[in-house]
Design a protein around this motif. Structure first.
Motif, PDB file in Angstrom:
ATOM      1  N   PRO A 113      14.188  40.332 -34.095  1.00  0.00           N
ATOM      2  CA  PRO A 113      14.299  40.614 -32.659  1.00  0.00           C
ATOM      3  C   PRO A 113      14.024  39.396 -31.773  1.00  0.00           C
ATOM      4  CG  PRO A 113      13.189  42.437 -33.730  1.00  0.00           C
ATOM      5  CD  PRO A 113      13.355  41.361 -34.780  1.00  0.00           C
ATOM      6  N   PHE A 114      13.118  38.505 -32.193  1.00  0.00           N
ATOM      7  CA  PHE A 114      12.863  37.311 -31.394  1.00  0.00           C
ATOM      8  C   PHE A 114      14.135  36.489 -31.246  1.00  0.00           C
ATOM      9  CE2 PHE A 114      12.162  32.757 -31.210  1.00  0.00           C
ATOM     10  CZ  PHE A 114      11.330  32.639 -30.110  1.00  0.00           C
ATOM     11  N   TRP A 115      14.829  36.264 -32.348  1.00  0.00           N
ATOM     12  CA  TRP A 115      16.015  35.407 -32.297  1.00  0.00           C
ATOM     13  C   TRP A 115      17.188  36.096 -31.609  1.00  0.00           C
ATOM     14  CZ3 TRP A 115      15.120  30.599 -32.740  1.00  0.00           C
ATOM     15  CH2 TRP A 115      14.037  30.162 -33.514  1.00  0.00           C
ATOM     16  N   MET A 116      17.202  37.413 -31.628  1.00  0.00           N
ATOM     17  CA  MET A 116      18.246  38.121 -30.893  1.00  0.00           C
ATOM     18  C   MET A 116      17.990  38.034 -29.384  1.00  0.00           C
ATOM     19  SD  MET A 116      18.943  41.418 -33.345  1.00  0.00           S
ATOM     20  CE  MET A 116      20.588  41.725 -32.746  1.00  0.00           C
ATOM     21  N   LEU A 117      16.722  38.117 -28.992  1.00  0.00           N
ATOM     22  CA  LEU A 117      16.391  37.908 -27.581  1.00  0.00           C
ATOM     23  C   LEU A 117      16.665  36.462 -27.180  1.00  0.00           C
ATOM     24  CD1 LEU A 117      13.010  39.887 -27.338  1.00  0.00           C
ATOM     25  CD2 LEU A 117      15.205  40.528 -26.299  1.00  0.00           C
ATOM     26  N   SER A 175      14.435  39.568 -15.442  1.00  0.00           N
ATOM     27  CA  SER A 175      13.580  40.734 -15.286  1.00  0.00           C
ATOM     28  C   SER A 175      13.464  41.514 -16.585  1.00  0.00           C
ATOM     29  CB  SER A 175      14.139  41.661 -14.195  1.00  0.00           C
ATOM     30  OG  SER A 175      14.120  41.061 -12.938  1.00  0.00           O
ATOM     31  N   VAL A 176      14.567  41.630 -17.302  1.00  0.00           N
ATOM     32  CA  VAL A 176      14.631  42.529 -18.457  1.00  0.00           C
ATOM     33  C   VAL A 176      14.033  41.902 -19.709  1.00  0.00           C
ATOM     34  CG1 VAL A 176      16.211  43.771 -19.982  1.00  0.00           C
ATOM     35  CG2 VAL A 176      16.631  43.740 -17.517  1.00  0.00           C
ATOM     36  N   ILE A 177      14.367  40.639 -19.993  1.00  0.00           N
ATOM     37  CA  ILE A 177      13.890  40.027 -21.236  1.00  0.00           C
ATOM     38  C   ILE A 177      12.371  39.851 -21.253  1.00  0.00           C
ATOM     39  CG2 ILE A 177      13.899  37.869 -22.568  1.00  0.00           C
ATOM     40  CD1 ILE A 177      16.869  37.857 -22.459  1.00  0.00           C
ATOM     41  N   TRP A 220      12.637  30.933 -22.834  1.00  0.00           N
ATOM     42  CA  TRP A 220      13.082  30.288 -21.603  1.00  0.00           C
ATOM     43  C   TRP A 220      13.598  28.885 -21.872  1.00  0.00           C
ATOM     44  CZ3 TRP A 220      12.509  31.826 -16.256  1.00  0.00           C
ATOM     45  CH2 TRP A 220      12.738  30.801 -15.333  1.00  0.00           C
ATOM     46  N   LEU A 221      12.922  28.172 -22.785  1.00  0.00           N
ATOM     47  CA  LEU A 221      13.305  26.793 -23.077  1.00  0.00           C
ATOM     48  C   LEU A 221      14.731  26.698 -23.616  1.00  0.00           C
ATOM     49  CD1 LEU A 221      12.396  23.829 -23.254  1.00  0.00           C
ATOM     50  CD2 LEU A 221      11.489  24.317 -25.533  1.00  0.00           C
ATOM     51  N   SER A 222      15.218  27.766 -24.240  1.00  0.00           N
ATOM     52  CA  SER A 222      16.570  27.742 -24.803  1.00  0.00           C
ATOM     53  C   SER A 222      17.616  27.459 -23.729  1.00  0.00           C
ATOM     54  CB  SER A 222      16.882  29.078 -25.487  1.00  0.00           C
ATOM     55  OG  SER A 222      16.998  30.129 -24.527  1.00  0.00           O
ATOM     56  N   GLY A 223      17.366  27.973 -22.523  1.00  0.00           N
ATOM     57  CA  GLY A 223      18.322  27.753 -21.439  1.00  0.00           C
ATOM     58  C   GLY A 223      18.483  26.289 -21.090  1.00  0.00           C
ATOM     59  N   THR A 257      26.241  40.813 -25.428  1.00  0.00           N
ATOM     60  CA  THR A 257      26.414  42.262 -25.526  1.00  0.00           C
ATOM     61  C   THR A 257      26.292  42.741 -26.966  1.00  0.00           C
ATOM     62  OG1 THR A 257      27.910  42.229 -23.603  1.00  0.00           O
ATOM     63  CG2 THR A 257      27.959  44.186 -24.994  1.00  0.00           C
ATOM     64  N   ILE A 258      26.897  42.017 -27.891  1.00  0.00           N
ATOM     65  CA  ILE A 258      26.820  42.373 -29.312  1.00  0.00           C
ATOM     66  C   ILE A 258      25.383  42.309 -29.810  1.00  0.00           C
ATOM     67  CG2 ILE A 258      27.529  41.689 -31.640  1.00  0.00           C
ATOM     68  CD1 ILE A 258      30.148  40.636 -30.371  1.00  0.00           C
ATOM     69  N   CYS A 259      24.667  41.262 -29.436  1.00  0.00           N
ATOM     70  CA  CYS A 259      23.259  41.124 -29.835  1.00  0.00           C
ATOM     71  C   CYS A 259      22.421  42.277 -29.299  1.00  0.00           C
ATOM     72  CB  CYS A 259      22.692  39.804 -29.312  1.00  0.00           C
ATOM     73  SG  CYS A 259      23.175  38.355 -30.255  1.00  0.00           S
ATOM     74  N   THR A 260      22.696  42.689 -28.078  1.00  0.00           N
ATOM     75  CA  THR A 260      21.924  43.762 -27.458  1.00  0.00           C
ATOM     76  C   THR A 260      22.166  45.096 -28.153  1.00  0.00           C
ATOM     77  OG1 THR A 260      22.021  42.631 -25.325  1.00  0.00           O
ATOM     78  CG2 THR A 260      21.448  44.953 -25.293  1.00  0.00           C
ATOM     79  N   VAL A 261      23.424  45.374 -28.471  1.00  0.00           N
ATOM     80  CA  VAL A 261      23.748  46.633 -29.151  1.00  0.00           C
ATOM     81  C   VAL A 261      23.054  46.703 -30.513  1.00  0.00           C
ATOM     82  CG1 VAL A 261      25.615  47.981 -30.191  1.00  0.00           C
ATOM     83  CG2 VAL A 261      25.935  46.930 -27.944  1.00  0.00           C
ATOM     84  N   ALA A 262      22.965  45.546 -31.189  1.00  0.00           N
ATOM     85  CA  ALA A 262      22.354  45.515 -32.528  1.00  0.00           C
ATOM     86  C   ALA A 262      20.837  45.365 -32.483  1.00  0.00           C
ATOM     87  CB  ALA A 262      22.959  44.357 -33.327  1.00  0.00           C
TER      88      ALA A 262
END
Length: 467
Positions: A275-279, A383-385, A406-409, A444-449
């Motif tokens: 879940p960390f890497w999907m977020l 807000s959501v993450i 956040w650093l990923s951005g 979207t795909i990551c969120t669904v999974a």
């Protein structure tokens, strides 16, 4: 002596209204920092000036490096600002951050007259470092005064950040282009009276910063408390978790309970979970969309809308939707769940980017609506993450975990520049926008999974979470 004694008494027993003053000052500080969202409006003038006065080969894709460096260094220092606040105090941290912001923008008076790379250093690197350091200070202070209403205080304070473009777009356009001069057929301004004023807009902006930030820094006070909040968490500990709740609109008792807090995963444990890497990937993909739209929405609009004041109005309206998006998607997350909210955010981003080119046929009204929808969608990420990070991994270490996400951005900030340079000149905006739509599709795909409940249940049962 009487005054000193009174000040000591006020500090020991602060009146209730002092927390409101702190939040108002925080709003003003974030308002000045939120001027970074006016870059999409400002870049058309900057690029036209440098193309006319510095180097005729300078074009819009080159100026995207400024936005990329700003995004990278802003993300790099977000956690540093929290650390500095706890070590040297809120006012000194805010002062250092604001000094970097004001000096970086003001010195662009010289930078814009010399080279793109000097502008990138000043407006991107120095300004970005300052924004990252100062951004968290008002949130930490606000939460210390309203420990049981963190979402409300943060929502009000961060509202200034979202509204920054509304104020500064209007000021920049009124100063630079009061006669509503349109750019030429090549999409660049050539009016010499307009171009003459471009360096001075940075001095004007810097002067406004000084006024707003002087008042704001004076109000950056953390309440000295030791009692526990309503959920049983020590308030200073909750305050230090600034990133976890910085833009979360509601904290339930369950989320803030002692069991939830004490079972929190560390960063080392969190990065070992799927879940960390999907977020991480979801945040990265959504953030990439900002890198495409922020510097290019106006340049695209200028190709078929020859009304600079209308485009400035679009930018101002977009800043309002930037604010509304944070509130709306946070509310959806609280009332439904992470998947519903993030599918809405990413799905809207995907749809609007994939169809953005059609606004060149739909005219002003369609362009206005599409830009506002984009600016209403991507802020939901912020807000959501954070809320889902806190829900999945627990509150205690959420600041560190979200800081890594956040650093990923910032790390991928050059990607929009690469795609713009590769696609825009050869294939045009249609290819660029369709390519951009790929990233929210992945999100979207990551969120669904996504399934964070398994990790949450494991940690509450005191079992080590694993992929």
């Amino acid at each position: 002596m009487m005054l000193v004694k009174w000040l000591k008494e006020v500090r020991a027993h602060p009146p209730p209204w002092q927390g409101v003053v702190v939040c108002v000052c925080g709003f003003l500080l974030e308002l000045s920092l939120g001027a970074i969202f006016s870059y999409g409006n400002l870049t058309t003038y900057m690029t036209s000036y440098m193309r006319d006065r510095v180097d005729p080969t300078i074009d819009y894709p080159q100026l995207m490096w400024v936005a990329a460096s700003l995004s990278f260094f802003e993300g790099l220092t977000l956690s540093l600002g929290s650390w500095m606040t706890n070590r040297i105090g809120a006012r000194w941290t805010a002062f250092i951050g604001c000094s970097l912001v004001t000096s970086g923008v003001s010195l662009c008076y010289f930078g814009v007259q010399h080279s793109v790379w000097l502008v990138a250093l000043l407006f991107g690197v120095i300004n970005g470092l300052g924004v990252g350091i100062a951004y968290v200070v008002p949130l930490i202070c606000g939460m210390s005064w309203f420990p049981t209403s963190k979402g409300t205080s943060n929502g009000f304070i961060v509202g200034g950040f979202g509204l920054g473009a509304l104020v500064f777009n209007s000021i920049q356009t009124a100063f630079l282009n009061p006669d509503n001069v349109s750019p030429g057929k090549d999409n660049y301004f050539t009016d010499q009276a307009l171009l003459d004023k471009v360096p001075y807009v940075f001095l004007l902006t810097g002067g406004i910063y000084v006024g707003l930030q002087t008042v704001a820094i004076a109000g950056m006070l953390r309440r000295r408390v030791t009692q526990t909040d309503a959920d049983g968490i020590d308030v200073p500990a909750a305050v230090e978790m600034q990133s976890a709740v910085a833009e979360t609109l509601d904290d339930s008792v369950e989320e803030g309970g002692a069991a939830d807090y004490n079972s929190s995963l560390t960063l080392r444990q969190a990065v070992r979970t799927l879940p960390f890497w999907m977020l991480f990937l979801t945040y990265l993909c959504n953030n990439l969309c900002i890198g495409f739209i922020n510097p290019l929405w106006k340049t695209f609009g200028q190709k078929f809308i020859h009304d600079d004041q209308f485009l400035s109005l679009v930018g101002s309206a977009a800043s309002v939707f930037n604010l509304l998006g944070r509130i709306i998607w946070g509310f959806v997350n609280d009332r439904a769940n992470y998947k519903v909210a993030m599918v809405g955010v990413a799905g809207l981003l995907m749809t609007t980017f994939a169809t953005l080119y059609l606004t060149s046929y739909g005219g002003k009204a369609m362009f206005f609506i599409w830009v506002c929808l984009i600016y209403m969608s991507f802020p939901g990420t912020f807000s959501v993450i954070p809320a889902e990070v806190a829900h999945t991994f627990g509150l205690q270490h959420t600041g560190v975990i979200y800081g890594m996400i956040w650093l990923s951005g910032g790390l991928v900030a050059p990607i929009p520049v690469f795609f713009t340079s590769l696609l825009l000149e050869k294939y045009g905006y249609l290819a660029l926008f369709l390519t951009s739509a790929i990233f929210p599709t992945i999100s979207t795909i990551c969120t669904v999974a996504f399934n964070g409940e398994r990790v949450r249940q494991q940690r509450l049962e005191d079992k080590p979470a694993c992929i």
